[in-house]
Design an enzyme around this catalytic site. Structure first.
Site, mmCIF file in Angstrom:
data_model
loop_
_atom_site.group_PDB
_atom_site.id
_atom_site.type_symbol
_atom_site.label_atom_id
_atom_site.label_comp_id
_atom_site.label_asym_id
_atom_site.label_seq_id
_atom_site.Cartn_x
_atom_site.Cartn_y
_atom_site.Cartn_z
ATOM 1 N N HIS A 267 34.898 48.860 38.681
ATOM 2 C CA HIS A 267 34.451 49.591 37.479
ATOM 3 C C HIS A 267 34.556 51.080 37.781
ATOM 4 O O HIS A 267 35.649 51.582 37.997
ATOM 5 C CB HIS A 267 33.031 49.096 37.157
ATOM 6 C CG HIS A 267 32.486 49.468 35.828
ATOM 7 N ND1 HIS A 267 33.212 50.090 34.851
ATOM 8 C CD2 HIS A 267 31.236 49.295 35.285
ATOM 9 C CE1 HIS A 267 32.459 50.287 33.780
ATOM 10 N NE2 HIS A 267 31.253 49.817 34.024
ATOM 11 N N HIS A 307 43.395 46.613 32.891
ATOM 12 C CA HIS A 307 42.132 46.744 32.166
ATOM 13 C C HIS A 307 41.853 45.454 31.426
ATOM 14 O O HIS A 307 42.778 44.824 30.914
ATOM 15 C CB HIS A 307 42.200 47.905 31.174
ATOM 16 C CG HIS A 307 40.858 48.395 30.774
ATOM 17 N ND1 HIS A 307 40.126 47.794 29.780
ATOM 18 C CD2 HIS A 307 40.091 49.396 31.261
ATOM 19 C CE1 HIS A 307 38.980 48.427 29.664
ATOM 20 N NE2 HIS A 307 38.923 49.394 30.548
ATOM 21 N N ASP A 363 40.948 55.683 35.432
ATOM 22 C CA ASP A 363 40.686 56.096 36.816
ATOM 23 C C ASP A 363 41.933 56.523 37.572
ATOM 24 O O ASP A 363 41.833 57.022 38.687
ATOM 25 C CB ASP A 363 40.028 54.937 37.579
ATOM 26 C CG ASP A 363 38.623 54.681 37.081
ATOM 27 O OD1 ASP A 363 37.896 55.659 36.911
ATOM 28 O OD2 ASP A 363 38.271 53.520 36.845
HETATM 29 N N1 CMC Z 1 47.062 45.414 40.514
HETATM 30 C C1 CMC Z 1 47.782 44.284 40.656
HETATM 31 N N2 CMC Z 1 47.625 43.190 39.907
HETATM 32 C C2 CMC Z 1 46.680 43.246 38.962
HETATM 33 C C3 CMC Z 1 45.872 44.401 38.738
HETATM 34 C C4 CMC Z 1 46.110 45.508 39.557
HETATM 35 N N3 CMC Z 1 45.393 46.621 39.399
HETATM 36 N N4 CMC Z 1 45.017 44.169 37.729
HETATM 37 C C5 CMC Z 1 45.257 42.911 37.321
HETATM 38 N N5 CMC Z 1 46.263 42.367 38.060
HETATM 39 C C6 CMC Z 1 46.853 41.030 37.888
HETATM 40 C C7 CMC Z 1 45.918 39.939 38.379
HETATM 41 O O1 CMC Z 1 46.147 39.637 39.729
HETATM 42 C C8 CMC Z 1 46.281 38.805 37.455
HETATM 43 O O2 CMC Z 1 47.512 38.271 37.893
HETATM 44 P P1 CMC Z 1 47.781 36.668 37.807
HETATM 45 O O3 CMC Z 1 47.807 36.379 36.350
HETATM 46 O O4 CMC Z 1 49.077 36.476 38.495
HETATM 47 O O5 CMC Z 1 46.635 36.018 38.523
HETATM 48 C C9 CMC Z 1 46.573 39.493 36.128
HETATM 49 O O6 CMC Z 1 47.005 40.811 36.494
HETATM 50 C C10 CMC Z 1 45.392 39.568 35.198
HETATM 51 O O7 CMC Z 1 44.326 40.243 35.876
HETATM 52 P P2 CMC Z 1 42.806 39.867 35.778
HETATM 53 O O8 CMC Z 1 42.171 40.107 37.108
HETATM 54 O O9 CMC Z 1 42.653 38.517 35.150
HETATM 55 O O10 CMC Z 1 42.317 40.925 34.721
HETATM 56 P P3 CMC Z 1 40.817 41.290 34.435
HETATM 57 O O11 CMC Z 1 40.740 41.624 33.008
HETATM 58 O O12 CMC Z 1 39.868 40.257 34.940
HETATM 59 O O13 CMC Z 1 40.594 42.585 35.352
HETATM 60 C C11 CMC Z 1 40.425 44.807 36.109
HETATM 61 C C12 CMC Z 1 40.588 43.885 34.883
HETATM 62 C C13 CMC Z 1 40.247 46.255 35.631
HETATM 63 C C14 CMC Z 1 39.170 44.408 36.892
HETATM 64 C C15 CMC Z 1 41.683 44.663 36.993
HETATM 65 O O14 CMC Z 1 42.834 45.024 36.256
HETATM 66 C C16 CMC Z 1 41.584 45.471 38.283
HETATM 67 O O15 CMC Z 1 40.997 45.004 39.249
HETATM 68 N N6 CMC Z 1 42.140 46.726 38.305
HETATM 69 C C17 CMC Z 1 42.039 47.563 39.459
HETATM 70 C C18 CMC Z 1 40.672 48.235 39.478
HETATM 71 C C19 CMC Z 1 40.550 49.331 38.444
HETATM 72 O O16 CMC Z 1 41.443 50.172 38.295
HETATM 73 N N7 CMC Z 1 39.411 49.348 37.739
HETATM 74 C C20 CMC Z 1 39.110 50.358 36.745
HETATM 75 C C21 CMC Z 1 39.007 49.786 35.365
HETATM 76 S S1 CMC Z 1 39.004 51.036 34.090
HETATM 77 C C22 CMC Z 1 37.545 51.892 34.260
HETATM 78 C C23 CMC Z 1 36.304 51.077 34.183
HETATM 79 O O17 CMC Z 1 36.173 50.201 33.334
HETATM 80 O O18 CMC Z 1 35.421 51.337 34.976
#
Ligand code: CMC
Length: 428
Positions: A267, A307, A363
């Protein structure tokens, strides 16, 4: 066209009709669907709230597919260009942009509540020299609440407004004192001649000058960053604010919990992780190898990408990228920028990221700006928390006044052992 959903339970052959309102059915309407008289009734299973609306809200609108973000109907791009953080905070909290006299009064009240009770410095002193500023921020918010026992009268309008002013005002002082404590510098006190963002920079960076005036471009950049971070509807920390607030605890305690949720690397801690990642990558040439590692799924993520809601370019990231260039005009370019641009270029063309709709989020570039402004990495989530404070409070207030809301209490699907007897230790 009837706004209803017809459900047939194939276990019993019975049919039910439930109303649809705003494209949503009420989860409790499913409880009438029972296998037999003893059945509890049908529930929905939605870990991580992927498809559950927990409230009705008129504060922030996001269209993740089209990359739209609006506060009270006003596009984020217009607020970033034309508004100030305090004006935007007023908008979030009150629903409308203030008139000049409303803005003057709100600004005066916030400006004149920035001083902290001196006892709070003793709380900071109890922390170890290397304590993370976010841990200090969370504890200080909670400690601050103990100074105002009347804050528990959350249904009293005047009292609630007083606490909101206090919290918005004092988060910059708390954040700045936490920083000065970390770097071993004497605390710098608020200066009422300065704007909100200027005042924060004053309390952070003032040394021996009698009057500190930050560079206007840097104060403006910080103000824009605070606007962009001010609210983002039902994200993890805001949901925490609402859930904790639903127990009718005082707003300081709820906000400390929200800040704790924000601290996590998925987050508000992600901006810090982006800089760590860029530093580790080290040079533009190493970007393809890093991307390869991310795609191999070796537990490495491209931080600052992806996201839950945006499946398009995060509109905040677009604005922040522009602000980054304006800041670098003053501070000189952050050497990590080239690595970030290369990462973005490759990722936006790569099938792995395209297929999953992974775009830069808020971010990705904000950390580069904070670093260029000379904030240490540990302070980044604190800066996020300052901006988000007005959103948390707006959402908390909306929750309190919403007749549909009660104490938050999700259900579970129990997967543990059936009833069994306690075994004495000698028989285990
Ligand atoms: N790098 C590589 N792969 C990714 C990333 C990433 N940053 N984000 C998602 N994926 C992949 C994930 O592995 C999954 O792949 P597969 O379908 O093959 O298993 C697919 O994309 C869908 O991801 P998810 O984890 O189901 O998506 P989510 O909605 O649960 O997660 C998230 C959203 C923000 C937690 C995630 O994208 C992430 O961890 N990003 C990196 C951390 C980050 O930048 N966070 C800041 C968010 S914005 C500010 C805030 O809200 O605080």
């Amino acid at each position: 066209m009837p706004e209803t959903l017809t459900i047939t339970d194939n276990r019993t052959g019975k049919t039910y009709e439930v109303p649809i309102k705003d494209g949503t059915i009420r989860a409790t309407d499913l409880r009438q669907i029972k296998f037999d008289e003893l059945d509890f009734g049908l529930m929905t299973y939605d870990p991580a709230f992927m498809n559950t609306a927990a409230c009705r809200s008129s504060i922030t609108f996001i269209d993740g597919d089209r990359g739209i973000l609006e506060y009270r109907g006003i596009p984020i791009e217009q607020l970033a260009e034309k508004s100030t953080y305090l004006e935007t905070a007023y908008l979030l909290l009150n629903g409308e942009l203030p008139t000049q006299s409303q803005l003057d009064e709100w600004t005066f009240n916030v400006t004149h509540h920035t001083i902290l009770n001196e006892k709070l410095k003793l709380v900071l002193d109890a922390f170890r020299y290397n304590a993370h500023p976010m841990g200090k921020f969370i504890s200080m918010i909670s400690a601050l609440g103990t100074m105002y026992p009347e804050a528990k009268n959350i249904f009293d309008y005047d009292n609630r407004q007083k606490q909101i002013q206090r919290i918005v005002a004092k988060v910059i002082t708390i954040a700045a004192f936490g920083y000065r404590h970390m770097v071993g510098m004497p605390y710098a006190y608020p200066d009422n001649d300065l704007s909100y963002s200027e005042n924060f920079l004053n309390m952070i960076f003032k040394t021996t000058e009698t009057k500190y005036k930050p560079h206007p471009a840097l104060a403006k950049a910080l103000d824009v960053l605070l606007i962009l971070h001010a609210d983002h509807e039902q994200n993890c920390s805001t949901s925490t604010m609402r859930v904790v607030g639903s127990s009718h605890v005082d707003p300081y305690s709820a906000l400390a919990a929200a800040a704790a949720a924000l601290y996590g690397p998925l987050h508000g801690g992600a901006n810090e992780e982006v800089i760590r990642m860029l530093t580790e990558i080290g040079s533009k040439d190493n970007v393809p190898a890093f991307i390869k590692k991310v795609k191999a799924g070796e537990g490495v993520k491209l931080m600052g990408f992806g996201h839950r809601v945006y499946k398009n370019y995060d509109p905040r990231a677009k604005i922040i990228k522009q602000v980054a260039y304006e800041v670098f005009e003053v501070t000189g370019k952050n050497p990590l920028l080239d690595i970030a641009l290369e990462l973005e270029r490759i990722a936006l063309e790569d099938e792995y990221f395209v297929k999953r709709k992974l775009y830069p989020n808020v971010d990705f570039y904000s950390g580069l700006i904070y670093q260029a402004m000379k904030f240490p990495m540990d302070m980044f989530p604190v800066l996020f928390a300052i901006g988000r404070t007005s959103g948390w409070l707006a959402q908390w207030q909306e929750m309190l006044l919403d007749a549909d809301q009660k104490i938050s209490r999700p259900r579970q699907i129990f997967t543990g052992s059936p009833r069994r007897d306690y075994k004495p230790i000698s028989q285990r």
